[in-house]
Design an enzyme around this catalytic site. Structure first.
Site, short mmCIF file in Angstrom:
data_model
loop_
_atom_site.label_atom_id
_atom_site.label_comp_id
_atom_site.label_asym_id
_atom_site.label_seq_id
_atom_site.Cartn_x
_atom_site.Cartn_y
_atom_site.Cartn_z
N CYS A 78 0.82 -1.22 0.00
CA CYS A 78 0.00 0.00 0.00
C CYS A 78 0.85 1.26 0.00
CB CYS A 78 -0.92 0.04 1.21
SG CYS A 78 -1.74 -1.51 1.55
N HIS A 314 -9.65 1.29 -2.74
CA HIS A 314 -8.23 1.10 -2.45
C HIS A 314 -7.54 0.29 -3.55
CE1 HIS A 314 -4.60 0.91 -0.29
NE2 HIS A 314 -4.90 0.09 0.69
#
Lengths: 365, 365
Positions: A78, A314
């Site tokens: 991430c 995301h």
């Protein structure tokens, strides 16, 4: 050291899983950037993704008709997007390059959604498992409530409703969050972000190049990064992320900015508890007061105006780039319906799995 | 701009395919480096590989007990290692970091051995296919011979026999190369390198840190990089690599070094024809004279003293790091049995598939 500017930013619509290739997805915001840049003269192309396709940066370069000096793919889960931007910053600040295009892109079913490398997690190897432990610890120690966490989801979904590129376009009520499906106690479905398809890109320029450009650039003023480890077992405090605290300290120091000077911030809110911890780790709120801070309706700092990860979705390798793109748009007054008034100093806070690494960037006009 | 030194280098034994994990392979040279460095204080860990495992840089950091600020994986096929070193250089030169550990590692059956993205190649999508086109073109235009190409293999295998870490430990004769199996005319088995397991690592330090170290450091004096495109169809001359020519020009200029000043060089010889083209692209030989240059027994420049890719094997993500490690050992007088006498200026030349991107670095004492 040479100053580095962000002169253009673009994010494409985040969507549910599609049949499009990762390259097709990645190309979209780049084309928008190159149009506004008015030139294909780009020294570096950095491609942030957790997709396993090899050699993507060169393929994207060819698709765009760019022949950069350097091209490479960057991966750190991430945190990939912010890592790629820190790399682009250093390529320009060091003088190796004068311009760098950073593109982050991901497909919904990319690798990296299961933390298979960490045997210390036992069978609790989905991100929601550690979010649940963070939430429980924070509640036990500081009396943080499920309603306070739910407030974060309400705020970010409300913001996302003003962002046409967000995956989620509808506000949610506190009741809806509280009554949504329990995933891993006390974390409910609407406390969680969703993986999705999406891409975002930013163009970084040297000071000399940026000043030739008619746009008034946004400057990267501070970068802080810290890695802890790949395992959950190496964490000694489940109510704070030491990586984010250290990264924030270094970024504030490098930028010579105080937390109180920040006008607008993109915080990593893959789960609602992470945004509450971020308030504290970034010194927006005192330790233990993050839950209270979430309750405030009129915060002095505009947080996650694009809708954050909860509202936007995301796309892992794209997220860090999309955060920086949002702060760039906000600071240059181009954020449209979601424009935060009079913002001069912005902050980006990004994490990899369980806060095992963190990046904090301070941007300013 | 801050100067950047390479203060330690280590390469593990390159082997045929094993059952070891990519992380196990990567760890080996890092441990050697950290012992010689005497500290786990490392600001960045950059992991160069074409393996598809996610998040490798953080896993390796944890295995080594390092908590760097930044950690990330870098991929650009065969050019990955040199890209990672250019990134590490810029992180230090820009002031974001004071030290960076770059580790390249690969398993024999990693992704990236077939150029599946390039439909312009039709069914000719193995690297040997383009090596065959380069060789044919060079032969037709300049009269380069199969024997001259074979000489490159003889020289590099002879050098590898002095390198205990090389995959191939036996010299080969000109006759053996010429009589080895034809793979894609005129490229024979012994004109080709072999994929293998292997890892290499280097530690880069800022000038201030390097000078505290008792070792006399090797400096990175010049870096040049150029990307053309992902497709073979974008090449306009099959007898030279424009990417390498441009990268060499920029690296020489940045280092303020002339080709004639280079004492020792690691050239990308995944196929023998590539080393002959490199002689010309780096201006060691005039255009068209690369074949003749290969025939010379006593060359002024020591080329591929570790055995090159032909002799050492080609663990894709590790290759660029291993090249830089070799030049570092040579310039610091630590190359043992294969030490080149009185070398002060070294060069590294690395390529990704079909020369679609190239890196040239000039190192010096």
């Amino acid at each position: 050291m040479r100053k580095v500017a962000i002169s253009a930013a673009a994010t494409s619509k985040f969507t549910k899983a599609t049949e499009r290739s990762i390259f097709d997805i990645a190309r979209e915001p780049c084309i928008e950037i190159l149009k506004s840049h008015g030139s294909k003269d780009v020294d570096a192309v950095l491609f942030s993704t957790c997709a396993t396709e090899q050699y993507g940066s060169t393929i994207i370069s060819e698709m765009l008709g760019i022949k950069p000096k350097m091209s490479q793919r960057v991966d750190n889960l991430c945190n990939s997007g912010t890592n790629a931007i820190a790399t682009a910053y250093s390529l320009i600040a060091s003088g190796l390059c004068d311009s760098a295009l950073v593109v982050g892109a991901e497909k919904t079913h990319s690798e990296g959604n299961r933390l298979v490398w960490d045997v210390t997690r036992g069978s609790f190897n989905f991100p929601v498992h550690w979010a649940s432990m963070f939430a429980r610890s924070h509640m036990r120690r500081f009396g943080t409530t499920e309603e306070q966490m739910a407030q974060v989801s309400v705020k970010n979904h409300k913001n996302a409703a003003k962002n046409k590129n967000a995956l989620f376009q509808k506000p949610v009520t506190l009741k809806e969050v509280m009554e949504s499906k329990m995933i891993a106690e006390p974390v409910k479905l609407l406390d969680c972000s969703a993986p999705c398809d999406g891409a975002s890109a930013v163009l970084l320029l040297s000071e000399q190049r940026a000043k030739k450009n008619e746009n008034s650039p946004v400057w990267i003023k501070g970068i802080g990064q810290q890695t802890n480890g790949a395992s959950f077992a190496s964490m000694d405090d489940l109510t704070a992320l030491q990586t984010a605290r250290r990264a924030a300290h270094d970024a504030y120091e490098m930028a010579n900015v105080k937390p109180s000077q920040v006008d607008v911030a993109e915080l990593h809110d893959a789960f609602t508890i992470l945004e509450i911890m971020a308030y504290e780790d970034l010194c927006f709120a005192q330790k233990g007061k993050g839950g209270k801070f979430a309750e405030q309706q009129q915060q002095e700092i505009a947080i996650n105006p694009r809708g954050g990860i909860l509202g936007c979705g995301h796309p892992v390798g794209a997220t860090g780039v999309a955060q920086v793109a949002e702060i760039t748009l906000q600071l240059s007054g181009k954020a449209g319906k979601r424009q935060v008034k009079d913002c001069k100093t912005g902050l980006v806070h990004n994490l990899a799995a369980a806060g095992s690494s963190a990046t904090v960037m301070v941007l300013g006009t």
